[in-house]
Design a protein around this motif. Sequence first.
Motif, PDB file in Angstrom:
ATOM      1  N   GLN A  49     -10.339  13.901  -6.112  1.00  0.00           N
ATOM      2  CA  GLN A  49      -9.628  12.648  -5.902  1.00  0.00           C
ATOM      3  C   GLN A  49     -10.535  11.662  -5.156  1.00  0.00           C
ATOM      4  O   GLN A  49     -11.104  11.992  -4.116  1.00  0.00           O
ATOM      5  N   TRP A  50     -10.648  10.435  -5.694  1.00  0.00           N
ATOM      6  CA  TRP A  50     -11.458   9.395  -5.069  1.00  0.00           C
ATOM      7  C   TRP A  50     -10.645   8.103  -5.002  1.00  0.00           C
ATOM      8  O   TRP A  50      -9.672   7.932  -5.744  1.00  0.00           O
ATOM      9  N   PRO A  51     -11.029   7.169  -4.121  1.00  0.00           N
ATOM     10  CA  PRO A  51     -10.277   5.908  -4.028  1.00  0.00           C
ATOM     11  C   PRO A  51     -10.267   5.150  -5.354  1.00  0.00           C
ATOM     12  O   PRO A  51     -11.283   5.082  -6.057  1.00  0.00           O
ATOM     13  N   ARG A  52      -9.114   4.578  -5.692  1.00  0.00           N
ATOM     14  CA  ARG A  52      -9.035   3.758  -6.900  1.00  0.00           C
ATOM     15  C   ARG A  52      -9.922   2.525  -6.728  1.00  0.00           C
ATOM     16  O   ARG A  52      -9.962   1.942  -5.659  1.00  0.00           O
ATOM     17  N   PRO A  53     -10.618   2.104  -7.794  1.00  0.00           N
ATOM     18  CA  PRO A  53     -11.451   0.907  -7.697  1.00  0.00           C
ATOM     19  C   PRO A  53     -10.609  -0.334  -7.414  1.00  0.00           C
ATOM     20  O   PRO A  53      -9.563  -0.535  -8.037  1.00  0.00           O
ATOM     21  N   GLU A  54     -11.068  -1.129  -6.462  1.00  0.00           N
ATOM     22  CA  GLU A  54     -10.382  -2.371  -6.123  1.00  0.00           C
ATOM     23  C   GLU A  54     -11.389  -3.499  -6.015  1.00  0.00           C
ATOM     24  O   GLU A  54     -12.555  -3.294  -5.679  1.00  0.00           O
ATOM     25  N   ARG A  71       0.830  -1.194   0.000  1.00  0.00           N
ATOM     26  CA  ARG A  71       0.000   0.000   0.000  1.00  0.00           C
ATOM     27  C   ARG A  71       0.866   1.246   0.000  1.00  0.00           C
ATOM     28  O   ARG A  71       1.793   1.378   0.792  1.00  0.00           O
ATOM     29  N   ALA A  72       0.561   2.163  -0.910  1.00  0.00           N
ATOM     30  CA  ALA A  72       1.192   3.479  -0.936  1.00  0.00           C
ATOM     31  C   ALA A  72       0.077   4.497  -1.146  1.00  0.00           C
ATOM     32  O   ALA A  72      -0.726   4.360  -2.076  1.00  0.00           O
ATOM     33  N   TRP A  73       0.022   5.497  -0.279  1.00  0.00           N
ATOM     34  CA  TRP A  73      -1.109   6.425  -0.291  1.00  0.00           C
ATOM     35  C   TRP A  73      -1.343   7.036  -1.667  1.00  0.00           C
ATOM     36  O   TRP A  73      -2.471   7.117  -2.152  1.00  0.00           O
ATOM     37  N   ASP A  74      -0.298   7.484  -2.322  1.00  0.00           N
ATOM     38  CA  ASP A  74      -0.464   8.172  -3.604  1.00  0.00           C
ATOM     39  C   ASP A  74      -1.048   7.268  -4.681  1.00  0.00           C
ATOM     40  O   ASP A  74      -1.587   7.755  -5.677  1.00  0.00           O
ATOM     41  N   GLU A  75      -0.920   5.946  -4.502  1.00  0.00           N
ATOM     42  CA  GLU A  75      -1.469   5.004  -5.475  1.00  0.00           C
ATOM     43  C   GLU A  75      -2.912   4.626  -5.168  1.00  0.00           C
ATOM     44  O   GLU A  75      -3.548   3.914  -5.929  1.00  0.00           O
ATOM     45  N   GLU A  76      -3.421   5.094  -4.040  1.00  0.00           N
ATOM     46  CA  GLU A  76      -4.762   4.723  -3.600  1.00  0.00           C
ATOM     47  C   GLU A  76      -5.846   5.603  -4.207  1.00  0.00           C
ATOM     48  O   GLU A  76      -7.024   5.286  -4.106  1.00  0.00           O
ATOM     49  N   TRP A  77      -5.460   6.727  -4.839  1.00  0.00           N
ATOM     50  CA  TRP A  77      -6.432   7.719  -5.276  1.00  0.00           C
ATOM     51  C   TRP A  77      -6.318   7.979  -6.770  1.00  0.00           C
ATOM     52  O   TRP A  77      -5.257   7.828  -7.367  1.00  0.00           O
ATOM     53  N   VAL A  78      -7.435   8.382  -7.361  1.00  0.00           N
ATOM     54  CA  VAL A  78      -7.471   8.676  -8.784  1.00  0.00           C
ATOM     55  C   VAL A  78      -8.351   9.903  -9.002  1.00  0.00           C
ATOM     56  O   VAL A  78      -9.340  10.116  -8.288  1.00  0.00           O
TER      57      VAL A  78
END
Length: 239
Positions: A69-74, A50-57
């Motif tokens: 900015q919203w959470p990336r779909p997982e 997990r890296a914070w900057d990769e969690e958002w789009v």
Amino acid sequence: MGAMSESVSVRCPTCRREHVYAAPSYPCACGAPVTPRLDRRTAPAVVTHRAWDEEWVAVRCAACGRRSQWPRPELGCPCGTVLRVAVVPAQPQAAGAGGSPERTPPHPRRAFRPVTIRTARDAVTAVAVYLRWLGYRDVRRADQRPPSGIGLAARGLLALVDPAVRPASVRDVECLWLTAMTDSADCVCFSLAGYTDEARARADTVGVPLFVLDRTGTPRPVNTLADDLDARGADATGG
């Protein structure tokens, strides 16, 4: 981007199981639902760390043009693999289209639409949604990590999200307040488990609004400062 979420077929590279996935929608500050547009041509990535900057789009609201900015779909596969589903990047807004994305929502505000909390990540998302609903701009991760919990920042505001199962302490409140003072910003605290009596007393003394997050994702004011912020929005702090 449209409000409706399209379903895509996602194959888990670990167990080869096929899934049908639709990205969740989030409420824009203008009240319209916003859904990330999924990239059908790009294979999902396995989440190994997990890296914070990769969690958002970044996703743009089709109704008002606001880019947030919203959470990336997982997608969590039953085999235990977590897949990050690819998203089509938000396109720059054409000049004069959709109005300014920087504007705050009109008053009176639309009814708040919470995000259900199941994980710590959901708690951060719920607070980000709430801050945008209040009218704060440029909600993002705070540059400085708090000693506990998760920090969010907006223009003129620093927020602490505490997803712990123990009540937030007087130290949590004081660290948030001192950091905000250093940044010449206002501050606000959100906790899933509430606050100790000492923390509540200290917050009233130094002027920190306190909220408790229920599992529906709705922030509940704990002190008078939080009541004022909830009622007046960003105007209550000059944000």
